[in-house]
Design an enzyme around this catalytic site. Structure first.
Site, PDB file in Angstrom:
ATOM      1  N   GLY A  65      50.496  72.314  37.057  1.00 37.63           N
ATOM      2  CA  GLY A  65      50.295  73.098  38.269  1.00 37.63           C
ATOM      3  C   GLY A  65      50.274  72.226  39.511  1.00 37.63           C
ATOM      4  CB  THR A  66      52.001  71.111  42.111  1.00 34.50           C
ATOM      5  OG1 THR A  66      53.208  71.824  41.907  1.00 34.50           O
ATOM      6  CG2 THR A  66      51.937  69.937  41.145  1.00 34.50           C
ATOM      7  CB  THR A  67      51.284  71.835  46.083  1.00 36.17           C
ATOM      8  OG1 THR A  67      52.461  71.352  45.456  1.00 36.17           O
ATOM      9  CG2 THR A  67      50.819  70.827  47.113  1.00 36.17           C
ATOM     10  CG  ASP A  96      51.917  76.321  44.191  1.00 35.81           C
ATOM     11  OD1 ASP A  96      51.116  75.399  43.948  1.00 35.81           O
ATOM     12  OD2 ASP A  96      52.919  76.542  43.478  1.00 35.81           O
ATOM     13  CE  LYS A 139      49.548  76.129  40.668  1.00 31.88           C
ATOM     14  NZ  LYS A 139      50.692  75.512  41.357  1.00 31.88           N
TER      15      LYS A 139
END
EC number: 3.4.25.1
Length: 263
Positions: free
Chosen positions: A40-42, A57, A73
Protein backbone atom coordinates in the site's frame (compact mmCIF):
# COMPACT_ATOMS: atom_id res chain seq x y z
CA UNK A 1 5.68 -7.34 32.50
CA UNK A 2 4.69 -7.58 36.16
CA UNK A 3 4.26 -11.30 36.96
CA UNK A 4 1.79 -10.51 39.73
CA UNK A 5 -0.76 -8.97 37.38
CA UNK A 6 -1.43 -7.58 33.94
CA UNK A 7 1.04 -4.99 32.69
CA UNK A 8 0.29 -1.95 30.56
CA UNK A 9 1.64 -3.48 27.35
CA UNK A 10 -0.66 -5.78 25.37
CA UNK A 11 2.14 -6.46 22.88
CA UNK A 12 4.38 -7.81 25.65
CA UNK A 13 1.54 -10.13 26.65
CA UNK A 14 1.36 -11.49 23.09
CA UNK A 15 5.13 -11.94 22.92
CA UNK A 16 5.01 -13.97 26.12
CA UNK A 17 1.82 -16.01 25.73
CA UNK A 18 0.65 -15.93 22.08
CA UNK A 19 3.52 -15.05 19.72
CA UNK A 20 1.59 -16.76 16.91
CA UNK A 21 -0.86 -13.84 16.93
CA UNK A 22 1.80 -11.19 16.29
CA UNK A 23 1.63 -9.58 12.82
CA UNK A 24 5.04 -10.84 11.66
CA UNK A 25 4.26 -14.44 12.60
CA UNK A 26 0.83 -14.30 10.99
CA UNK A 27 2.39 -12.95 7.81
CA UNK A 28 4.76 -15.90 7.63
CA UNK A 29 1.90 -18.33 8.06
CA UNK A 30 -0.23 -16.70 5.36
CA UNK A 31 2.45 -15.57 2.89
CA UNK A 32 1.64 -16.11 -0.76
CA UNK A 33 3.59 -18.98 -2.28
CA UNK A 34 4.93 -16.68 -5.00
CA UNK A 35 6.43 -14.39 -2.37
CA UNK A 36 4.34 -11.47 -3.59
CA UNK A 37 2.08 -9.61 -1.20
CA UNK A 38 -0.04 -6.50 -1.73
CA UNK A 39 1.71 -3.24 -0.91
CA UNK A 40 0.00 0.00 0.00
CA UNK A 41 1.01 3.58 -0.75
CA UNK A 42 0.87 6.72 -0.45
CA UNK A 43 0.44 8.63 2.86
CA UNK A 44 0.76 12.37 3.45
CA UNK A 45 0.55 14.36 6.67
CA UNK A 46 0.67 18.10 7.25
CA UNK A 47 0.28 20.44 10.16
CA UNK A 48 -2.22 23.29 10.22
CA UNK A 49 -3.08 26.05 12.65
CA UNK A 50 -5.10 23.87 15.03
CA UNK A 51 -3.69 20.37 14.49
CA UNK A 52 -2.67 17.93 11.76
CA UNK A 53 -4.22 16.30 8.71
CA UNK A 54 -3.32 12.84 7.38
CA UNK A 55 -4.48 11.36 4.08
CA UNK A 56 -3.92 8.11 2.22
CA UNK A 57 -4.90 6.88 -1.22
CA UNK A 58 -6.94 3.69 -1.65
CA UNK A 59 -4.76 1.57 -3.97
CA UNK A 60 -2.72 -1.53 -3.13
CA UNK A 61 -0.49 -3.15 -5.74
CA UNK A 62 1.14 -6.55 -6.16
CA UNK A 63 3.92 -6.19 -8.64
CA UNK A 64 2.38 -4.51 -11.69
CA UNK A 65 -1.15 -5.59 -10.73
CA UNK A 66 -3.70 -3.52 -8.79
CA UNK A 67 -4.50 -5.80 -5.86
CA UNK A 68 -7.14 -3.52 -4.35
CA UNK A 69 -8.75 -0.17 -5.11
CA UNK A 70 -10.51 0.08 -1.75
CA UNK A 71 -7.84 -0.51 0.88
CA UNK A 72 -7.79 1.89 3.82
CA UNK A 73 -4.33 2.91 5.03
CA UNK A 74 -5.10 5.61 7.59
CA UNK A 75 -6.49 4.57 10.97
CA UNK A 76 -7.69 6.37 14.07
CA UNK A 77 -5.58 4.79 16.81
CA UNK A 78 -7.12 6.68 19.71
CA UNK A 79 -8.98 9.90 20.32
CA UNK A 80 -5.97 12.12 19.58
CA UNK A 81 -3.83 10.18 17.11
CA UNK A 82 -3.88 8.59 13.68
CA UNK A 83 -1.61 6.14 11.90
CA UNK A 84 -0.90 5.80 8.18
CA UNK A 85 0.83 2.73 6.79
CA UNK A 86 2.81 1.93 3.67
CA UNK A 87 4.48 -1.34 2.75
CA UNK A 88 3.32 -4.96 2.99
CA UNK A 89 -0.41 -4.37 3.37
CA UNK A 90 -1.40 -7.39 5.46
CA UNK A 91 1.36 -6.89 8.04
CA UNK A 92 0.81 -3.14 8.08
CA UNK A 93 -2.92 -3.40 8.76
CA UNK A 94 -2.31 -5.97 11.51
CA UNK A 95 0.25 -3.66 13.13
CA UNK A 96 -2.18 -0.73 12.95
CA UNK A 97 -4.90 -2.79 14.64
CA UNK A 98 -2.51 -4.15 17.27
CA UNK A 99 -1.20 -0.66 18.00
CA UNK A 100 -4.78 0.54 18.56
CA UNK A 101 -5.38 -2.31 21.02
CA UNK A 102 -2.05 -1.53 22.70
CA UNK A 103 -3.14 2.05 23.40
CA UNK A 104 -6.57 0.94 24.63
CA UNK A 105 -4.98 -1.68 26.91
CA UNK A 106 -2.54 0.82 28.40
CA UNK A 107 -5.32 3.30 29.14
CA UNK A 108 -7.47 0.65 30.82
CA UNK A 109 -4.64 -0.73 32.95
CA UNK A 110 -2.99 2.57 33.90
CA UNK A 111 -6.12 4.69 34.01
CA UNK A 112 -4.50 7.39 31.90
CA UNK A 113 -3.66 8.02 28.25
CA UNK A 114 -0.10 7.73 26.98
CA UNK A 115 1.56 10.97 25.96
CA UNK A 116 2.04 11.48 22.22
CA UNK A 117 5.77 10.82 22.65
CA UNK A 118 4.95 7.63 24.55
CA UNK A 119 2.68 6.45 21.74
CA UNK A 120 5.40 7.12 19.16
CA UNK A 121 7.91 5.18 21.27
CA UNK A 122 5.53 2.20 21.56
CA UNK A 123 5.05 2.19 17.80
CA UNK A 124 8.81 2.34 17.24
CA UNK A 125 9.20 -0.78 19.39
CA UNK A 126 6.59 -2.63 17.35
CA UNK A 127 8.32 -1.71 14.07
CA UNK A 128 11.67 -2.79 15.51
CA UNK A 129 10.19 -6.19 16.38
CA UNK A 130 9.19 -6.59 12.73
CA UNK A 131 12.76 -6.09 11.45
CA UNK A 132 13.28 -9.75 10.52
CA UNK A 133 10.22 -9.54 8.28
CA UNK A 134 11.49 -6.32 6.73
CA UNK A 135 14.73 -8.07 5.81
CA UNK A 136 12.62 -10.61 3.89
CA UNK A 137 10.97 -7.89 1.85
CA UNK A 138 7.84 -7.47 4.00
CA UNK A 139 8.65 -4.09 5.45
CA UNK A 140 6.14 -1.77 7.08
CA UNK A 141 6.77 1.98 7.20
CA UNK A 142 4.28 3.95 9.29
CA UNK A 143 3.53 7.64 9.56
CA UNK A 144 2.14 8.62 12.94
CA UNK A 145 0.59 11.93 13.90
CA UNK A 146 -1.60 13.38 16.57
CA UNK A 147 -2.50 16.29 18.76
CA UNK A 148 -0.23 16.80 21.76
CA UNK A 149 -2.65 17.82 24.50
CA UNK A 150 0.23 18.98 26.72
CA UNK A 151 1.89 21.20 24.11
CA UNK A 152 -1.40 22.17 22.45
CA UNK A 153 -0.16 21.45 18.94
CA UNK A 154 -0.18 18.80 16.22
CA UNK A 155 2.95 16.68 15.72
CA UNK A 156 4.12 14.25 13.04
CA UNK A 157 6.47 11.27 13.45
CA UNK A 158 8.14 9.13 10.80
CA UNK A 159 9.97 5.83 11.28
CA UNK A 160 12.45 3.61 9.47
CA UNK A 161 12.32 -0.19 9.24
CA UNK A 162 14.68 -0.54 12.23
CA UNK A 163 12.27 1.33 14.49
CA UNK A 164 14.11 4.64 14.34
CA UNK A 165 11.77 7.50 15.25
CA UNK A 166 11.98 10.99 13.79
CA UNK A 167 9.82 14.02 14.40
CA UNK A 168 8.93 15.88 11.21
CA UNK A 169 8.31 19.60 10.88
CA UNK A 170 5.42 21.03 8.84
CA UNK A 171 4.66 17.98 6.65
CA UNK A 172 5.89 14.57 5.55
CA UNK A 173 5.08 11.77 3.10
CA UNK A 174 5.78 8.03 2.81
CA UNK A 175 5.24 5.38 0.15
CA UNK A 176 6.19 5.02 -3.49
CA UNK A 177 4.41 8.23 -4.43
CA UNK A 178 6.11 10.23 -1.68
CA UNK A 179 8.62 12.12 -3.90
CA UNK A 180 5.76 13.57 -5.97
CA UNK A 181 3.51 14.21 -2.98
CA UNK A 182 6.40 15.86 -1.15
CA UNK A 183 7.02 18.17 -4.08
CA UNK A 184 3.37 19.18 -4.08
CA UNK A 185 3.39 19.84 -0.34
CA UNK A 186 6.46 22.06 -0.64
CA UNK A 187 4.59 24.26 -3.11
CA UNK A 188 1.11 24.20 -1.56
CA UNK A 189 1.65 24.10 2.21
CA UNK A 190 2.06 27.28 4.19
CA UNK A 191 2.02 28.14 7.91
CA UNK A 192 -1.30 28.90 9.56
CA UNK A 193 -3.55 26.95 7.21
CA UNK A 194 -7.09 26.27 8.35
CA UNK A 195 -8.40 22.71 8.52
CA UNK A 196 -10.29 22.86 5.20
CA UNK A 197 -7.33 24.36 3.38
CA UNK A 198 -5.00 21.74 4.87
CA UNK A 199 -7.29 18.92 3.73
CA UNK A 200 -7.28 20.35 0.22
CA UNK A 201 -3.47 20.54 0.23
CA UNK A 202 -3.27 16.88 1.32
CA UNK A 203 -5.72 15.77 -1.38
CA UNK A 204 -3.85 17.75 -4.04
CA UNK A 205 -0.58 16.13 -2.94
CA UNK A 206 -2.14 12.67 -3.39
CA UNK A 207 -3.54 13.78 -6.76
CA UNK A 208 -0.02 14.75 -7.91
CA UNK A 209 1.41 11.49 -6.59
CA UNK A 210 -1.20 9.46 -8.50
CA UNK A 211 -0.38 11.40 -11.67
CA UNK A 212 3.22 10.15 -11.66
CA UNK A 213 3.22 6.97 -9.56
CA UNK A 214 1.28 3.97 -10.87
CA UNK A 215 1.07 2.46 -7.37
CA UNK A 216 -0.87 5.45 -6.05
CA UNK A 217 -4.58 5.69 -6.78
CA UNK A 218 -6.21 9.04 -7.44
CA UNK A 219 -9.83 9.99 -6.70
CA UNK A 220 -12.08 7.52 -8.55
CA UNK A 221 -15.20 9.34 -9.72
CA UNK A 222 -16.65 6.22 -11.39
CA UNK A 223 -16.46 3.98 -8.31
CA UNK A 224 -16.97 6.93 -5.93
CA UNK A 225 -13.74 6.16 -4.10
CA UNK A 226 -11.96 8.98 -2.30
CA UNK A 227 -8.85 9.17 -0.12
CA UNK A 228 -9.11 8.39 3.57
CA UNK A 229 -8.49 11.69 5.35
CA UNK A 230 -8.41 12.53 9.06
CA UNK A 231 -7.96 15.78 10.92
CA UNK A 232 -6.79 15.75 14.53
CA UNK A 233 -7.09 18.75 16.82
CA UNK A 234 -7.98 19.59 20.41
CA UNK A 235 -11.44 18.09 19.93
CA UNK A 236 -10.06 14.74 18.73
CA UNK A 237 -9.65 12.81 15.50
CA UNK A 238 -12.30 13.28 12.82
CA UNK A 239 -12.62 11.48 9.50
CA UNK A 240 -13.45 13.81 6.62
CA UNK A 241 -16.73 12.79 4.97
CA UNK A 242 -16.70 11.35 1.46
CA UNK A 243 -19.15 14.00 0.26
CA UNK A 244 -16.69 16.74 1.23
CA UNK A 245 -13.82 14.92 -0.48
CA UNK A 246 -15.89 14.36 -3.63
CA UNK A 247 -16.62 18.09 -3.88
CA UNK A 248 -12.98 18.91 -3.18
CA UNK A 249 -11.71 16.48 -5.84
CA UNK A 250 -14.15 17.96 -8.37
CA UNK A 251 -12.94 21.47 -7.52
CA UNK A 252 -9.30 20.43 -7.96
CA UNK A 253 -10.02 18.91 -11.38
CA UNK A 254 -12.04 21.99 -12.42
CA UNK A 255 -9.27 24.38 -11.32
CA UNK A 256 -6.58 22.43 -13.14
CA UNK A 257 -8.71 22.13 -16.26
CA UNK A 258 -9.42 25.87 -16.26
CA UNK A 259 -5.73 26.64 -15.83
CA UNK A 260 -4.72 24.19 -18.55
CA UNK A 261 -2.46 22.47 -16.04
CA UNK A 262 -1.13 19.14 -17.28
CA UNK A 263 1.53 18.45 -14.63
Amino acid sequence: MNELGPGPSFVEHLHRDRPDLLPATAALLHADASGQVPHGTTIVAASYADGIVMAGDRRATMGNVIASRRIEKVFETDRFSVLGIAGAAGVAIDIAKLFTVELEHYEKIEGTRLSLDGKANRLASMIRANLHMAMQGMSVVPLFAGFDTHAGTGRIFSFDITGGRYEEVEHHTIGSGSPYAHGALKKLWEPGLGATAAVRVAVEALYDAADDDSATGGPDTVRKLWPVVYTVDATGAHRVEDAILADMAAAIVADRTANGRQS
